[in-house]
Design a protein around this motif. Structure first.
Motif: not given
Length: 513
Positions: A156-157, A299, A447-449, A452-453, A455, A472
């Motif tokens: 989770s963020p 996404r 948005a892809q790091t 947010f990458r 999973r 990741t």
């Protein structure tokens, strides 16, 4: 906040793919007591870090730069082995040689004293002082990011909410890379040396987060190594250690299906055999893995892929004075180059190129008196630039233009010196299953790091985990090795604390407990 692990039994794990991610996962799984079977479509381990032999020339088909060998050591240590018993690494001094369009050149050292003196010679005492401050900043940036944001699984963020996030912000990690490096160095040529790495993350330095300078830390501070026997010696050594620890390897097997019982995968089926399993680690590029799983995560915005590359492997009857093991040949253009690669989709009009000469360190990679040169030219991926069909016609012409450009930059007679060669274009990367014809997978936009990458867990399948550069933590040899370890952790849970005296730390790198 703890992270999720796979539920249910996990005694026998099938790892799909014997690339660096799969081999890293296998070593860490074996170290945790799991039975491991590795299935690989190619006849050799390595995946993208493969090997091609042409007329006595031994060509590495994948990455040419090895940094952070302590991450390799972790894999060997997991099975009670020592890296030094399997792999002979040579530290490169200098790590790179940078050559600029104005005729100037800079040796990029990873040790502080030699690099400071080189910067002073190249650009004066003020820039040398700026380099000292930059090095300190890079070390702090690495220390904050590595354990919390790179070497970590995310569910989770909310897991970003940690004091290290504030420390990263205080270091300026959420500013822009080019501007942050510019606070330390005013010489535009020097700024390129510490920002060009963002290209492989798929973002121009002017738009990349300053946090991505951690890649420059790996390249310019922590040290650069080369294995005797070529980069392919790395996966060979890892596979050898895994086999000694009990892993079963099945080469020449193409995975055709994953047999399921509800939400669990119960077997991996290849074109030659069926392998029952309790859990699966999938390391192919994301579209291939998602196809096998029969599910693609939703996404809000489709994945954006990094630029691709044209690679020319050339076996020659001579070499050229002034080339290092790694030479970065910068064109005059810079900002326009990134626009071409990431926005307009045009081939570089004034290219910056990486020329690697592995025989500078290991002459045995070529016949006596011969040399290997590897030319990497970044190019747009097939979503933004020429498509697969166009590259089949464009490739030979672009190869000729690269040779002409390098001859113009001082490699006189390069074209005539080539005895054998292999040209790789985005069409070839696409044929190997790489999305958008790019070996660098999903770009490292914000948005892809991190969380947010894509999973490494996929909804709808409870006993599968992904590894490799698409998931990741991301692109590059160090991060791919970490991805394998993180995948293993999803299966086994966090490893028990380990005390080891065999690990080696890169000079200048913070100690990692």
């Amino acid at each position: 906040m703890s992270t999720r692990t796979l539920p249910g039994p996990s005694d026998h794990v099938v790892v799909v793919g014997a690339g660096l991610a799969g081999l890293s996962a296998a070593l860490h799984l074996l170290g945790a007591g799991r039975r491991v079977t590795v299935v690989e479509r190619d006849p050799l381990p390595g995946g993208r870090a493969g090997r091609l032999e042409r007329g006595g020339f031994l060509m590495d088909t994948g990455p040419t730069v090895l940094t952070m060998p302590d991450l390799v050591e972790e894999g060997f240590a997991a099975v009670g082995a020592r890296m030094a018993d399997h792999l002979d690494l040579v530290e490169l001094h200098p790590a790179y040689r940078a050559r600029f369009a104005d005729g100037s050149a800079l040796d990029v050292h990873t040790r502080p004293g030699p690099m400071e003196e080189e910067v002073r010679r190249f650009a004066g005492p003020r820039e040398a002082a700026g380099y000292r401050r930059l090095r300190t900043w890079l070390e702090k940036l690495y220390a904050v990011q590595m354990r919390r944001f790179i070497d970590a699984n995310f569910d989770s963020p909310l897991q970003l909410m940690h004091p290290d996030l504030a420390r990263l912000a205080a270091l300026g990690g959420f500013g822009r890379l080019d501007a942050r490096i510019g606070r330390f160095l005013s010489d535009e040529r020097l700024r390129r040396v510490f920002t060009f790495q963002s290209l492989y993350a798929g973002v121009a330095p002017a738009r990349a987060l300053a946090a991505y300078a951690v890649i420059a830390y790996m390249d310019t501070v922590a040290g650069v190594w080369f294995p005797r026997g070529g980069m392919h010696a790395l996966p060979r050594a890892m596979a050898g250690a895994a086999a000694l620890a009990g892993a079963e390897f099945h080469h020449g097997h193409t995975v055709e299906a994953l047999e399921r019982r509800g939400e669990r995968i119960v077997a991996v089926r290849t074109d030659r055999a069926r392998f029952p399993c309790d859990a699966v680690v999938l390391t192919p590029d994301l579209p291939v893995s998602y196809g096998l799983l029969g599910a693609r995560p939703r996404r809000p915005v489709r994945l954006r892929h990094a630029p691709s590359a044209v690679v020319l492997h050339a076996g020659t009857d001579r070499t050229w004075e002034g080339l290092g093991h790694h030479t970065i040949s910068f064109g005059q253009a810079w900002h326009d180059t990134f626009d071409e690669l990431t926005r307009t989709g045009r081939l570089m009009s004034d290219p910056s190129l990486l020329v690697t000469r592995p025989t500078a360190t290991d002459p045995d990679l070529a016949p006596p008196g011969r040399h290997l040169h590897y030319v990497l030219a970044p190019c747009p991926n097939t979503e933004t630039g020429p498509g697969v069909r166009e590259w089949r016609e464009l490739g030979p012409r672009y190869r000729d233009s690269l040779l002409r450009e390098l001859e113009r930059r001082g490699l006189d007679g390069l074209g005539a010196a080539v005895e054998t060669e292999c040209l790789v274009t985005p069409a070839d990367w696409a044929a190997q299953g790489h999305a958008a014809g790019s070996p660098f997978s999903a770009a490292h936009t914000f948005a892809q790091t991190g969380p947010f990458r894509p999973r490494n867990l996929v909804r709808g399948t409870v006993n599968a985990v992904l590894a490799g550069c698409g998931t990741t933590p991301g692109v590059g040899v160090p991060t791919v090795l970490i991805s394998g370890k993180l995948a293993a952790t999803r299966v086994t849970g966090p490893p028990a604390p380990r005390v080891t005296t065999t690990r080696r730390r890169a000079p200048g790198a913070p100690a990692r407990g």
